[in-house]
Motif scaffolding. Structure first.
Motif, PDB file in Angstrom:
ATOM      1  N   MET A   1       0.837  -1.086   0.112  1.00 38.73           N
ATOM      2  CA  MET A   1       0.090  -0.110  -0.050  1.00 38.73           C
ATOM      3  C   MET A   1       0.763   1.500   0.030  1.00 38.73           C
ATOM      4  O   MET A   1       1.600   1.303   0.865  1.00 38.73           O
ATOM      5  CB  MET A   1      -0.819  -0.108   1.276  1.00 38.73           C
ATOM      6  N   GLU A   2       0.816   2.044  -0.792  1.00 40.99           N
ATOM      7  CA  GLU A   2       1.398   3.523  -1.260  1.00 40.99           C
ATOM      8  C   GLU A   2       0.610   4.478  -0.308  1.00 40.99           C
ATOM      9  O   GLU A   2      -0.354   4.758  -0.501  1.00 40.99           O
ATOM     10  CB  GLU A   2       1.826   3.761  -2.509  1.00 40.99           C
ATOM     11  N   LEU A   3       1.520   4.996   0.581  1.00 41.44           N
ATOM     12  CA  LEU A   3       0.682   6.022   1.429  1.00 41.44           C
ATOM     13  C   LEU A   3       0.881   7.394   0.686  1.00 41.44           C
ATOM     14  O   LEU A   3       1.944   7.774   0.157  1.00 41.44           O
ATOM     15  CB  LEU A   3       1.337   6.117   2.657  1.00 41.44           C
ATOM     16  N   ALA A   4      -0.245   8.239   0.703  1.00 45.28           N
ATOM     17  CA  ALA A   4      -0.142   9.780   0.329  1.00 45.28           C
ATOM     18  C   ALA A   4       0.975  10.458   0.783  1.00 45.28           C
ATOM     19  O   ALA A   4       1.395  10.068   2.064  1.00 45.28           O
ATOM     20  CB  ALA A   4      -1.391  10.298   0.603  1.00 45.28           C
ATOM     21  N   PRO A   5       1.591  11.530   0.396  1.00 49.60           N
ATOM     22  CA  PRO A   5       2.589  12.218   0.942  1.00 49.60           C
ATOM     23  C   PRO A   5       2.090  13.313   2.062  1.00 49.60           C
ATOM     24  O   PRO A   5       1.107  13.692   1.943  1.00 49.60           O
ATOM     25  CB  PRO A   5       3.240  12.867  -0.054  1.00 49.60           C
ATOM     26  N   MET A   6       2.796  13.427   3.187  1.00 49.26           N
ATOM     27  CA  MET A   6       2.315  14.396   4.063  1.00 49.26           C
ATOM     28  C   MET A   6       2.321  15.553   3.538  1.00 49.26           C
ATOM     29  O   MET A   6       3.332  16.308   2.939  1.00 49.26           O
ATOM     30  CB  MET A   6       3.304  14.003   5.387  1.00 49.26           C
ATOM     31  N   ARG A   7       1.323  16.457   3.996  1.00 48.78           N
ATOM     32  CA  ARG A   7       1.321  18.035   3.826  1.00 48.78           C
ATOM     33  C   ARG A   7       1.040  18.852   4.959  1.00 48.78           C
ATOM     34  O   ARG A   7       0.163  18.469   5.523  1.00 48.78           O
ATOM     35  CB  ARG A   7       0.319  18.285   2.783  1.00 48.78           C
ATOM     36  N   PHE A   8       1.547  20.144   4.854  1.00 50.18           N
ATOM     37  CA  PHE A   8       1.033  21.060   5.795  1.00 50.18           C
ATOM     38  C   PHE A   8       1.163  22.270   5.058  1.00 50.18           C
ATOM     39  O   PHE A   8       2.159  22.745   4.492  1.00 50.18           O
ATOM     40  CB  PHE A   8       1.892  21.050   7.147  1.00 50.18           C
ATOM     41  N   LYS A   9      -0.152  23.204   5.059  1.00 52.70           N
ATOM     42  CA  LYS A   9      -0.199  24.336   4.222  1.00 52.70           C
ATOM     43  C   LYS A   9       0.246  24.195   2.947  1.00 52.70           C
ATOM     44  O   LYS A   9      -0.558  23.096   2.208  1.00 52.70           O
ATOM     45  CB  LYS A   9       0.427  25.494   4.997  1.00 52.70           C
ATOM     46  N   GLU A  10       1.243  24.865   2.195  1.00 46.53           N
ATOM     47  CA  GLU A  10       1.481  24.786   0.884  1.00 46.53           C
ATOM     48  C   GLU A  10       2.665  23.745   0.634  1.00 46.53           C
ATOM     49  O   GLU A  10       3.158  23.489  -0.457  1.00 46.53           O
ATOM     50  CB  GLU A  10       2.173  26.045   0.446  1.00 46.53           C
ATOM     51  N   TYR A  11       3.350  23.112   1.718  1.00 44.49           N
ATOM     52  CA  TYR A  11       4.516  22.263   1.880  1.00 44.49           C
ATOM     53  C   TYR A  11       4.102  20.995   1.682  1.00 44.49           C
ATOM     54  O   TYR A  11       3.232  20.302   2.436  1.00 44.49           O
ATOM     55  CB  TYR A  11       5.444  22.325   3.181  1.00 44.49           C
ATOM     56  N   THR A  12       4.701  19.914   0.735  1.00 44.55           N
ATOM     57  CA  THR A  12       4.423  18.644   0.635  1.00 44.55           C
ATOM     58  C   THR A  12       5.713  18.004   0.750  1.00 44.55           C
ATOM     59  O   THR A  12       6.648  18.414   0.041  1.00 44.55           O
ATOM     60  CB  THR A  12       3.772  18.289  -0.840  1.00 44.55           C
ATOM     61  N   TRP A  13       5.893  17.103   1.787  1.00 46.87           N
ATOM     62  CA  TRP A  13       7.000  16.310   1.933  1.00 46.87           C
ATOM     63  C   TRP A  13       7.518  15.518   0.859  1.00 46.87           C
ATOM     64  O   TRP A  13       6.476  15.007   0.406  1.00 46.87           O
ATOM     65  CB  TRP A  13       7.050  15.298   3.183  1.00 46.87           C
ATOM     66  N   PRO A  14       8.622  15.466   0.432  1.00 42.49           N
ATOM     67  CA  PRO A  14       9.194  14.750  -0.709  1.00 42.49           C
ATOM     68  C   PRO A  14       8.900  13.255  -0.463  1.00 42.49           C
ATOM     69  O   PRO A  14       8.777  12.523  -1.695  1.00 42.49           O
ATOM     70  CB  PRO A  14      10.664  15.105  -1.348  1.00 42.49           C
ATOM     71  N   HIS A  15       9.259  12.803   0.345  1.00 43.67           N
ATOM     72  CA  HIS A  15       9.095  11.634   1.233  1.00 43.67           C
ATOM     73  C   HIS A  15       8.378  11.496   2.604  1.00 43.67           C
ATOM     74  O   HIS A  15       9.056  12.351   3.311  1.00 43.67           O
ATOM     75  CB  HIS A  15      10.061  10.480   0.995  1.00 43.67           C
ATOM     76  N   ASN A  16       7.562  10.744   3.103  1.00 47.52           N
ATOM     77  CA  ASN A  16       7.234  11.029   4.259  1.00 47.52           C
ATOM     78  C   ASN A  16       8.067  10.576   5.502  1.00 47.52           C
ATOM     79  O   ASN A  16       9.040   9.738   5.336  1.00 47.52           O
ATOM     80  CB  ASN A  16       6.019   9.861   4.659  1.00 47.52           C
ATOM     81  N   PRO A  17       8.121  11.292   6.546  1.00 48.18           N
ATOM     82  CA  PRO A  17       9.089  10.989   7.783  1.00 48.18           C
ATOM     83  C   PRO A  17       8.747   9.655   8.234  1.00 48.18           C
ATOM     84  O   PRO A  17       7.843   8.761   8.009  1.00 48.18           O
ATOM     85  CB  PRO A  17       8.544  11.916   8.923  1.00 48.18           C
ATOM     86  N   ARG A  18      10.099   9.218   8.759  1.00 41.29           N
ATOM     87  CA  ARG A  18      10.324   7.780   8.989  1.00 41.29           C
ATOM     88  C   ARG A  18       9.659   7.372  10.393  1.00 41.29           C
ATOM     89  O   ARG A  18       9.251   6.237  10.664  1.00 41.29           O
ATOM     90  CB  ARG A  18      11.394   7.333   8.865  1.00 41.29           C
TER      91      ARG A  18
END
Length: 194
Positions: free
Chosen positions: A1-18
């Motif tokens: 299962m591929e998880l969606a990227p984490m986002r806050f306001k206008e920033y999207t993480w290039p890969h999710n925190p571990r």
């Protein structure tokens, strides 16, 4: 299962925190009982605290950290869309470097606090725009009371639907309390966009 990227306001993480952690807190009152022990009073839940750790790697890692730091310095709450947790209106409370940053590696940690002020201040009435849907136009149905609903098509995300109608993601989330996880919508579901 591929998880969606984490986002806050206008920033999207290039890969999710571990590493992710969510802390639930409850406020308790403690009163001494004369000639007895004590009485505890449940004063109810308080904010949730979301913490995590991650790293940016590869060429431009420090530049990516600086982008995240600029979001930290922007004031006010925003919607934190997490790949696992329910989306929440939150404040970006802390951002910590784990070591001296290098151009190709930056370790960091973060903390968000849930805001209880709701989404009302950030919602606005969207106006449909070109784009969206499979044929390039939004798939929507109106109602006599001015509501506008979108039928989710395969491959669509709530973020994309909001953008297609010129709406803020926070506003669309506020209009759809039935969605427990805005990262998980299914084809055929109805989403209110106005």
């Amino acid at each position: 299962m591929e998880l969606a990227p984490m986002r806050f306001k206008e920033y999207t993480w290039p890969h999710n925190p571990r590493v992710y952690a969510m802390e639930y807190q409850r406020r308790m009152g403690n009163q001494k009982v004369p000639f007895g022990r004590y009485h505890l009073q449940d004063l109810g839940p308080v904010r949730r605290v979301m913490r995590g750790e991650g790293e940016f790697t590869g060429e431009g890692a420090y530049e990516e950290f600086k982008k995240l730091a600029s979001v930290f310095y922007s004031e006010g709450p925003g919607v934190l869309v997490h790949p696992i947790w329910q989306a929440v209106n939150a404040y970006f409370v802390s951002l910590t470097l784990a070591q001296e940053p290098r151009r190709d590696y930056v370790g960091y940690s973060f903390t968000f606090w849930e805001a209880y002020d709701g989404y009302a201040a950030y919602a606005r009435s969207p106006a449909p725009t070109a784009g969206g849907g499979e044929n390039g136009t939004p798939t929507a149905a109106g109602a006599a009371n001015g509501e506008l609903w979108h039928t989710v098509a395969k491959g669509e995300s709530l973020w994309r639907i909001a953008a297609d109608y010129g709406a803020e993601l926070t506003g669309v989330i506020a209009l759809n309390p039935q969605l427990k996880n805005p990262n998980l919508i299914h084809p055929g579901e109805k989403v209110r966009v106005r």
